[in-house]
Write an enzyme that holds these catalytic residues in place. Structure first.
Site, PDB file in Angstrom:
ATOM      1  N   ARG A 148       0.849  -1.186   0.000  1.00 36.44           N
ATOM      2  CA  ARG A 148       0.000   0.000   0.000  1.00 36.44           C
ATOM      3  C   ARG A 148       0.883   1.234   0.000  1.00 36.44           C
ATOM      4  NH1 ARG A 148       2.486   1.685   3.644  1.00 36.44           N
ATOM      5  NH2 ARG A 148       0.970   3.317   3.901  1.00 36.44           N
ATOM      6  N   GLY A 149       0.252   2.415  -0.023  1.00 39.29           N
ATOM      7  CA  GLY A 149       1.022   3.654  -0.132  1.00 39.29           C
ATOM      8  C   GLY A 149       1.013   4.089  -1.590  1.00 39.29           C
ATOM      9  N   ALA A 150       0.642   5.365  -1.825  1.00 37.52           N
ATOM     10  CA  ALA A 150       0.381   5.809  -3.197  1.00 37.52           C
ATOM     11  C   ALA A 150       1.538   5.565  -4.194  1.00 37.52           C
ATOM     12  CB  ALA A 150      -0.025   7.275  -3.177  1.00 37.52           C
ATOM     13  N   ARG A 176      -7.798   0.268  -6.361  1.00 37.14           N
ATOM     14  CA  ARG A 176      -7.904   1.315  -5.342  1.00 37.14           C
ATOM     15  C   ARG A 176      -8.073   2.651  -6.058  1.00 37.14           C
ATOM     16  NH1 ARG A 176      -4.330   1.148  -0.193  1.00 37.14           N
ATOM     17  NH2 ARG A 176      -6.269   2.040   0.612  1.00 37.14           N
ATOM     18  N   GLN A 181      -1.432   1.212  10.214  1.00 37.57           N
ATOM     19  CA  GLN A 181      -0.229   1.437   9.414  1.00 37.57           C
ATOM     20  C   GLN A 181       0.808   2.274  10.169  1.00 37.57           C
ATOM     21  OE1 GLN A 181      -3.448   1.599   8.324  1.00 37.57           O
ATOM     22  NE2 GLN A 181      -3.563   1.821   6.110  1.00 37.57           N
ATOM     23  N   ASP A 185      -2.330  10.978  -1.378  1.00 34.64           N
ATOM     24  CA  ASP A 185      -2.697   9.982  -2.388  1.00 34.64           C
ATOM     25  C   ASP A 185      -3.115  10.637  -3.698  1.00 34.64           C
ATOM     26  OD1 ASP A 185      -3.050   8.618   0.344  1.00 34.64           O
ATOM     27  OD2 ASP A 185      -2.911   6.995  -1.126  1.00 34.64           O
ATOM     28  N   ASN A 205      -5.532  12.265   1.591  1.00 31.86           N
ATOM     29  CA  ASN A 205      -4.594  11.365   2.267  1.00 31.86           C
ATOM     30  C   ASN A 205      -5.396  10.490   3.224  1.00 31.86           C
ATOM     31  OD1 ASN A 205      -1.834  10.476   2.750  1.00 31.86           O
ATOM     32  ND2 ASN A 205      -2.005  11.414   4.760  1.00 31.86           N
ATOM     33  N   LYS A 206      -4.731   9.571   3.861  1.00 32.10           N
ATOM     34  CA  LYS A 206      -5.363   8.605   4.779  1.00 32.10           C
ATOM     35  C   LYS A 206      -6.380   9.257   5.707  1.00 32.10           C
ATOM     36  CE  LYS A 206      -5.164   5.101   4.948  1.00 32.10           C
ATOM     37  NZ  LYS A 206      -6.228   4.249   4.356  1.00 32.10           N
TER      38      LYS A 206
HETATM   39  O1  MRU Z   1      -4.491   3.003   2.641  1.00 31.33           O
HETATM   40  P1  MRU Z   1      -3.008   3.244   2.524  1.00 31.33           P
HETATM   41  O2  MRU Z   1      -2.226   2.649   3.626  1.00 31.33           O
HETATM   42  O3  MRU Z   1      -2.532   2.858   1.138  1.00 31.33           O
HETATM   43  O4  MRU Z   1      -2.872   4.814   2.633  1.00 31.33           O
HETATM   44  C1  MRU Z   1      -1.599   5.365   2.549  1.00 31.33           C
HETATM   45  C2  MRU Z   1      -1.564   6.814   2.770  1.00 31.33           C
HETATM   46  O5  MRU Z   1      -2.583   7.461   2.965  1.00 31.33           O
HETATM   47  C3  MRU Z   1      -0.242   7.495   2.650  1.00 31.33           C
HETATM   48  O6  MRU Z   1      -0.163   8.577   3.515  1.00 31.33           O
HETATM   49  C4  MRU Z   1      -0.113   7.972   1.204  1.00 31.33           C
HETATM   50  O7  MRU Z   1      -0.230   6.906   0.317  1.00 31.33           O
HETATM   51  C5  MRU Z   1       1.085   8.751   0.910  1.00 31.33           C
HETATM   52  S1  MRU Z   1       2.517   7.996   1.439  1.00 31.33           S
HETATM   53  C6  MRU Z   1       3.754   7.871   0.462  1.00 31.33           C
END
Ligand code: MRU
Length: 346
Positions: free
Chosen positions: A53-55, A90, A194, A235, A245-246
Site C-alpha cells: 500500500r502507499g500511493a 484502489r 499502518q 494519495d 490522504n489517509k
Molecule cells: O491506505 P493506505 O495505507 O494505502 O494509505 C496510505 C496513505 O494514505 C499514505 O499517507 C499515502 O499513500 C502517501 S505515502 C507515500
C-alpha cells in the site's frame, strides 16, 4: 538539491528475474515475508487487499503488474483487460492511473518481440524514478525543519509506501541525519494500524526517537506540548492544492491550524492530478466495514454492528502550509504556484 543515500533493509517490492516479489505489509512487524507475484491478477489482488500500500508504491506495483500481464498478452489491446483490473483496485491514489497510463504508452512503443522484457525494464525505470523523486523530496522538505523539532506524522508515508526513502517520513529521515529532529509522533491509523505497525517499525530501525499516538490524541498533544510541524503524504493532490490522504489527515490539519502548527504535505509529481480542479472531484475509496469492525482479525464491536469506512479524506489547500514535491516546494499553496513548481499544466 543535495540528496542523501539511505539504504533500506526490506524493499517493499523487488524484481527477481521474470517475477516480482512483494513484502507482505499485513504481516509486519511480526514477520518479514516476501510473496511471489507472477501475474497481473495476483498483483491486483495484493494491491486491493493492502498486502502492499502507499500511493507511490501502488503506482510502481501497478506498472510491474501490467508488465507481468505481457507474458501472455502480446498487444496493447490484449493488455487492456489486466490494465482495467489493476485500475479498479484502489480509486484514490492517482499514482495507480499514472503508472498504468505510462505503461500503456510504453506497450504501444514496444509492441513486437521482447515486449515482456521491455515492459519489465520500463517498470524498473518507474521504480528508479520514484527512488530519485523520494530523495529529492526529502532534501527539499528537510530545509523546512528547524533544529530540535518534534513532528507528528500520520499513516505510513515511509519507505514501505514508496520505492525509495519515503515521502513525509523521508523528509524526517533526512532532517534527522542533519541533526534537526528531536522526536517523532506517529499516529496509529486505521484500518491496519499502518502508523503503529509500519511507521514505528521504520523509525525504530532508523533509531529516531519516536512515540506512538492513537489518532484521537494528536490535538491534545498539540495543545499541551510543543509541536513544530506535521508532515504527511498524499494519495492525490488536485490542481488547486487540495490533498487527499489517509482518513484522519483532515482532522489533523484542522487541529494543526487551530494550534498554529505548520502542516506540510509531501508528495512526488506522480501524485498530482491536474485534470481535476479541486478536492471535491477526488474519488474517496470506501472499503469494507469489516476492516473497521475488526482489529488484527478480532471483532471489536457487537455482532451485527454497522461501520462506515471512508479510507481517505481531503484536506483543503487553505489548511496546508506548503506542499513538498521532488521539483521544489509549493508555498503558499494555490493553483498558480503548484503549476509553476511542477512545470506542467496537465
Ligand atoms: O491506505 P493506505 O495505507 O494505502 O494509505 C496510505 C496513505 O494514505 C499514505 O499517507 C499515502 O499513500 C502517501 S505515502 C507515500
Amino acid at each position: 538539491v543535495s540528496t542523501i543515500k539511505i539504504r533500506d533493509p526490506f524493499p517493499p517490492i523487488r524484481r527477481k528475474g521474470s517475477t516480482v516479489e512483494v513484502l507482505d505489509q499485513l504481516a509486519l512487524p511480526g514477520r518479514v515475508v516476501y510473496r511471489r507475484c507472477n501475474t497481473a491478477d495476483a498483483m491486483a489482488g495484493m494491491i486491493k487487499k493492502m498486502v502492499l500500500r502507499g500511493a507511490p508504491l501502488i503506482g510502481v506495483a501497478a506498472a510491474y503488474g501490467y508488465a507481468l500481464a505481457s507474458k501472455k498478452s502480446k498487444t496493447p489491446r490484449a493488455l487492456e483487460k489486466s490494465a482495467k483490473r489493476l485500475l479498479a483496485t484502489r480509486p484514490t491514489a492517482v499514482n495507480l492511473r499514472w503508472g498504468i497510463e505510462r505503461m500503456r504508452e510504453a506497450a504501444i512503443r514496444f509492441e513486437g518481440p521482447r515486449l515482456f522484457e521491455r515492459l519489465m525494464k520500463e517498470a524498473d525505470r518507474i521504480r528508479q524514478e520514484d527512488i530519485d523523486n523520494n530523495a529529492r523530496m526529502a532534501a527539499h522538505g528537510a530545509k523546512l525543519v528547524k533544529k530540535g523539532s518534534t513532528v507528528i506524522t500520520h499513516c505510513n508515508a515511509g519507505y514501505l509506501a514508496t520505492a525509495g526513502v519515503g515521502t513525509a517520513v523521508g523528509v524526517v529521515r533526512h532532517a534527522f541525519r542533519e541533526g534537526k529532529i528531536k522526536k517523532v509522533y506517529a499516529d496509529e491509523t486505521r484500518p491496519y494500524l499502518q502508523g503503529s505497525r509500519l511507521t514505528m517499525w521504520e523509525l525504530m530501525q532508523d533509531k529516531i526517537p519516536c512515540a506512538l499516538l492513537t489518532d484521537s490524541m494528536a490535538a491534545h498533544i498539540m495543545k499541551t506540548e510543543r509541536i513544530d510541524a506535521v508532515f504527511v503524504g498524499a494519495d492525490r493532490v488536485a490542481a488547486n492544492g487540495d490533498a487527499a490522504n489517509k482518513i484522519g489527515t483532515y482532522g489533523l490539519a484542522l487541529a494543526a491550524h487551530a494550534h498554529k502548527v505548520p502542516f506540510y504535505i509531501v508528495a512526488p509529481s506522480t501524485t498530482f492530478d491536474l485534470r481535476i480542479k479541486n478536492g471535491d472531484a477526488i474519488p474517496i475509496e470506501e472499503r469494507s466495514s469489516e476492516e473497521v469492525l475488526k482489529i488484527a482479525g478480532r471483532s471489536i464491536a457487537p455482532k451485527g454492528a454497522v461501520a462506515r469506512h471512508p479510507a481517505f479524506d481531503v484536506t483543503p489547500a487553505r489548511l496546508i502550509t506548503a506542499i513538498v514535491t521532488d521539483k521544489g516546494v509549493v508555498k503558499p499553496v494555490n493553483g498558480r504556484n503548484l503549476k509553476a513548481v511542477l512545470g506542467r499544466t496537465s
